[in-house]
Design an enzyme around this catalytic site. Structure first.
Site, PDB file in Angstrom:
ATOM      1  N   ARG A  46     -25.898  -3.191   6.047  1.00 54.79           N
ATOM      2  CA  ARG A  46     -25.499  -4.599   6.140  1.00 54.79           C
ATOM      3  C   ARG A  46     -26.008  -5.257   7.424  1.00 54.79           C
ATOM      4  O   ARG A  46     -26.119  -6.472   7.509  1.00 54.79           O
ATOM      5  CB  ARG A  46     -23.963  -4.718   6.138  1.00 54.79           C
ATOM      6  CG  ARG A  46     -23.318  -4.564   4.810  1.00 54.79           C
ATOM      7  CD  ARG A  46     -23.409  -5.824   3.992  1.00 54.79           C
ATOM      8  NE  ARG A  46     -22.977  -5.565   2.625  1.00 54.79           N
ATOM      9  CZ  ARG A  46     -21.724  -5.714   2.194  1.00 54.79           C
ATOM     10  NH1 ARG A  46     -20.792  -6.136   3.006  1.00 54.79           N
ATOM     11  NH2 ARG A  46     -21.431  -5.454   0.944  1.00 54.79           N
ATOM     12  N   LYS A  58       0.842  -1.193   0.000  1.00 55.48           N
ATOM     13  CA  LYS A  58       0.000   0.000   0.000  1.00 55.48           C
ATOM     14  C   LYS A  58       0.875   1.239   0.000  1.00 55.48           C
ATOM     15  O   LYS A  58       1.880   1.282   0.690  1.00 55.48           O
ATOM     16  CB  LYS A  58      -0.860   0.016   1.276  1.00 55.48           C
ATOM     17  CG  LYS A  58      -2.317  -0.290   1.035  1.00 55.48           C
ATOM     18  CD  LYS A  58      -3.136  -0.034   2.285  1.00 55.48           C
ATOM     19  CE  LYS A  58      -4.588  -0.425   2.047  1.00 55.48           C
ATOM     20  NZ  LYS A  58      -5.401  -0.397   3.248  1.00 55.48           N
ATOM     21  N   GLU A  62     -19.980  -5.990   9.447  1.00 53.72           N
ATOM     22  CA  GLU A  62     -21.017  -5.208  10.100  1.00 53.72           C
ATOM     23  C   GLU A  62     -22.080  -6.096  10.735  1.00 53.72           C
ATOM     24  O   GLU A  62     -22.592  -5.786  11.820  1.00 53.72           O
ATOM     25  CB  GLU A  62     -21.677  -4.243   9.105  1.00 53.72           C
ATOM     26  CG  GLU A  62     -20.746  -3.173   8.547  1.00 53.72           C
ATOM     27  CD  GLU A  62     -19.953  -3.633   7.330  1.00 53.72           C
ATOM     28  OE1 GLU A  62     -20.094  -4.814   6.930  1.00 53.72           O
ATOM     29  OE2 GLU A  62     -19.187  -2.821   6.787  1.00 53.72           O
TER      30      GLU A  62
END
Lengths: 629, 629
Positions: free
Chosen positions: B392, B282, B364
């Site tokens: 969700r 990243k 979630e």
């Protein structure tokens, strides 16, 4: 024969019996459950399979203090019998009776009201973290079946199990009957394991576990390592849980109470979460259920010879027939279910179009996304999921379907009140969560004729379409005839009767039946309201709103919560259309439907009465409105 | 330096370059992305990491015909640059510009509009099943990160991957920086694998794969077996996928374009789904992002030296501070997030109360259930999830929280319009899906003072409470002062100004700021509306409805969809309260908020204008209403 059962009035009484007697008690309980369910209807096969495990758990743990969490929860009958709720035969799933699911309002032995799958591990994990922070030592046990453990929520919880640094036992109740019943790779894997294990292997595994446990004081890792060392299995389900770093024990025989007691005792002392994998037999002890557990998964009252009552044709049956008929001519049709082929009426389709049928198991979220992928390939996926379970797919319907404007069709059975399954199973929110979605078209057919028209329309649409219908029988032929009129188009309602009174009854879906009854009763008194079949909850027919400017009041009927429901949609449209108009108006919109409360198990007709969807309440409302003009 | 990039106007142009030049192109693209994002803001770190993989995929596949599905999608910038959307620097996330996420309306190279995690495998699975039925041969590729693959939907899809009997490639982009960043057992496992693998190992694995593939004509199982035989790794991530029966290859170096091209070519020919596991870094190539990828995950415009603009204090910041303050005195407080500690303002809390903070990763559904378990143990879990992602957890909020009446507190950031992230990220439905739930209390503070009052109230409540606030700065001190009044109680609104005009502006949450501006503009013209701060979307203050019987019209303001929103709640309550009253009335309810449409990326202020929440629109509406009296 309830000789032993008669002695058991609480889990503590189990200690009065020997292990052999407990085994006999299990048979008595099974007989008792079969008898009870034959009277009241309910879930049968799964309850017969889990009796010994339930007895052994209650023998070892003290669930007044310890915590037992059920997944789905429909397999809790033996638990209810053992915890002071023996009067199942007369009270199960009856008004003011005993819920078919765990219910803390009924008993301190129940922790969560449940009914949806895949939640027990996460809830137990939360309770374990709580106990960890509170430094309390209650034991926490979650009981989950092989069909629920493949649900995404189960997996998310298993992935986080490492946060728990104390006891927490997951009992995996593996009662899959064959590879083709529970869906997916994990089910196939478990089935392969099952087929490769003899009864002898199970016995040996039990002995191995017991040899390495109890481990009071001994570190979990050491125990597990030495257990694994002595265990050599060709196919080991432990692989499944190893990468998730969940200590795994099993598989063992879930009908051998003596061994189960020893195993639970040993595992209760572990200082880390662990999984105990047990094998049980669905429908055990009742031959008809044993032979066809699917038929006796959830049943109405039946005769003890296994004969179930014939029922009238339902929306579900009609849907199944219509879909097969349409699929003969439309190759794009793909039927999708999430472990509910029977309940959603897809059995006929599955048998006829095997290669265009998919059951993804209890995986509503993925099922919606997979359907969206199929739609991108030019298919017309028909997603058949109960209203209450479709809540699991809400975000996926938002993103993968509505946002893309993908032509996925949702056939939503059990929309509205469902009767004796009670509050976890009612579908009282689908209109609300679906009509917030741009591009979504939402229709509620009132009859078989309209169900077919709705599906035909949906197949021709280039947008997502949701079709909602209840767990109920079809209306009478008069309503069938009255609703057969075409065209069936979005934002087009069907006026069933032009009345002379300044009030229109606007019915959504099968509430039209109550509307017509009310209409007739009123006609006898010389009152003639207009009756409209709304057909669509989104988009709404503007013609309905126009009645207000003719000073005609509107009474909306819906089998749904009033909040965010069909009546609310009418109110919203009125606010938008008429807000420029400040001329005083007398006409009102009156909305009938479910208030802000959970509705308990009862007959569906009684529940409809509770939410004001009855002939009588409609008649009264019409009269009140008229009297005030 | 965009010498090579200048030559690339479509993926086909990649074939004009040598592998070495492609590697240089990757650096140019990284520089170009960094420059663009510094101008417009956007996602940076993840985009810098995936450039080589993107180039290699476009080199091998023809995504005009083949299909590339992104998970989450915020890492698609290089893909956009390569597919004819080079003008990122001026257009990224701008009105009528280029979305920060895939968008089929922008390009035939994009398949789904996405933004939520965990959906790509399921969508790709659906497309693969569609291709299988259509007997077409397009290649299907899903690119998913290590944070998304642990989501329940990913798992449900992996579990069903066995249905696909044709090519389908899942590229697992593993860019986890350390064990503590991505949460859960799988993340830990992958991190352990990563740490145990040298660059040499990756190279060897690549060679091994290439040696056993291409396998045109060769059966997958055979290839896989021989690949595994030559591969001996101490810790193998293949275990993870083995029990799911998903063929797995890797890990390999995700920055080596030459190898990636060879690998993709080989894997494109497989006749079964497979996973290719790649390692990437990243923030690669931009030192500030490389050093602190979290800071540059999603960023506003910044200077190339890495300095980000200072921003005013937001609701998010305020929440973070208040929570820490309250938690000092209330040990029951547990903070929960689903991979969003920064975005939800929990960093300070995490640092202060490490043992009362849980990040469950992008999970979630489980997060809500775990919170429910904690609440059963006497804790006060504060679930911090963006409005759009909380979708969700809808079914879990229904069953584990509302049905139990558990005191779980939802702190819903990004409620309402979110600006440049666009339609996948707006929180336009939380009022609707939450207010359908019995027991739920839903409040929308208008200021920091009210946010604190709301949290304090929620901690004292014995019911679930949801608190919604936007991605926005706090209001001015005048509004802070005006809203600081107590008590803060359900169904109690706060009248900010008693006016003389027959109209009341009823604002929910921070729309109060626009209401007050409008009030002042109107005052200058001698028009004095009443201004009310609603505070609660559920339960609604009946006093608001009572204005109607005084013939005062109501204008509701909300940063939410009108369907099922706050205005709708007012309409519903009016229908319920006043339906007995047929006296002609002149007063109307006018609802301002978002219509039935998705709202594109833009500045939040412009989006608020689009949904009529502006000073000017409110002024006009008030005047219109008054003129008609």
């Amino acid at each position: 024969m309830t000789e032993l059962l008669d002695k058991i009035n609480s889990p503590q009484d189990l200690h009065l019996l020997s292990v052999d007697e407990l085994q006999t008690l299990a048979d008595e309980i099974r007989e008792y459950i079969t008898h009870s369910v034959s009277q009241t209807g309910g879930h049968l096969a799964s309850n017969l399979g889990i009796v010994e495990t339930t007895i052994a758990m209650h023998y070892v743990f003290d669930f007044k203090k310890d915590r037992l969490l059920w997944d789905v929860g429909h397999q809790c009958y033996a638990h209810k019998i053992l915890t002071g709720r023996k009067d199942l035969a007369t009270k199960l799933r009856q008004p003011n009776g005993i819920s078919g699911f765990p219910d803390p309002e009924e008993s301190q032995y129940d922790i969560f009201k449940v009914g949806h799958a895949g939640t027990s591990i996460a809830s137990a994990l939360g309770m374990a973290l709580g106990a960890q922070l509170n430094k309390t030592d209650e034991k926490i046990v979650a009981l989950i079946g092989d069909a629920s453990i493949v649900n995404g929520t189960s997996f998310e919880a298993l992935n986080n199990l490492g946060l728990v640094k104390r006891q927490m036992l997951i009992v995996l109740n593996d009662n899959s009957m064959a590879i083709d019943i529970t869906q997916g790779a994990i089910a196939k894997f478990l089935a392969k394991v099952r087929l490769s294990h003899t009864y002898e292997d199970l016995r040996k595994t039990t002995d191995n576990i017991l040899e390495h446990l109890p481990v009071i004081g001994k570190k979990m890792e050491g125990a597990l390592r030495s257990f694994k060392k002595t265990l050599r299995m060709a196919i080991s389900p432990s692989r499944l849980f190893e990468s998730l770093n969940v200590p795994y024990f099993g598989p063992v025989d879930g009908h051998d109470i003596g061994s189960l007691i020893d195993l639970f005792k040993a595992m209760a002392e572990l200082d880390r979460p662990a999984i105990l994998h047990i094998y049980t037999k669905k429908g055990k002890g009742f031959t008809p259920a044993d032979n066809d557990p699917r038929k006796f998964h959830s049943t109405g009252p039946f005769k003890i010879n296994g004969q179930q009552a014939k029922t009238e044709k339902t929306f579900t049956n009609a849907f199944g027939d219509i879909l097969v008929e349409l699929a003969e001519k439309d190759e794009r049709i793909i039927a999708i279910t999430a472990a509910m082929p029977d309940g959603t009426g897809l059995v006929k389709f599955r048998d006829r179009f095997e290669d265009r049928y998919y059951d993804f198991g209890i995986a509503e979220s993925a099922a919606v996304d997979i359907a969206a992928g199929l739609a991108k390939q030019g298919k017309r996926p028909i997603v058949c999921i109960y209203s209450t379970f479709l809540q699991r797919g809400f975000d996926h319907i938002f993103q993968e379907v509505a946002l893309q404007n993908s032509p996925v069709i949702f056939c939503i059975d059990r929309a509205g009140l469902v009767g004796s399954d009670g509050p976890t199973h009612h579908g009282m929110m689908d209109i609300g969560f679906l009509r917030m979605l741009p591009n979504m078209i939402l229709t509620a057919p009132a009859s078989q004729a309209e169900l077919k028209a709705a599906l035909t329309f949906a197949l021709a649409a280039e947008s997502p379409v949701a079709i909602r219908y209840p767990k109920d029988t079809l209306p009478n032929s008069e309503i069938e005839n009255a609703t057969a009129k075409k065209p069936f188009e979005p934002a087009k309602s069907l006026t069933i009767k032009h009345g002379t009174a300044p009030v229109a009854i606007v019915a959504l879906g099968p509430t039209l039946a109550q509307a017509r009854k009310a209409e007739k009763q009123l006609a006898a008194e010389g009152i003639e309201p207009t009756v409209i079949n709304a057909r669509f909850a989104k988009p709404i027919d503007k013609k309905i709103i126009d009645l207000l400017s003719e000073n005609i009041s509107i009474i909306t009927l819906e089998d749904h919560r009033l909040a965010c429901g069909f009546g609310a949609a009418i109110l919203e449209l009125d606010a938008m259309q008429n807000h420029g108009n400040n001329a005083p108006k007398q006409a009102r919109i009156i909305t009938l439907g479910a208030k802000d409360a959970f509705i308990k198990a009862d007959r569906r007709s009684a529940q409809l009465e509770e939410i004001a969807i009855t002939e009588q309440r409609i008649v009264e409302t019409v009269k009140n409105v008229i009297n005030r003009y």
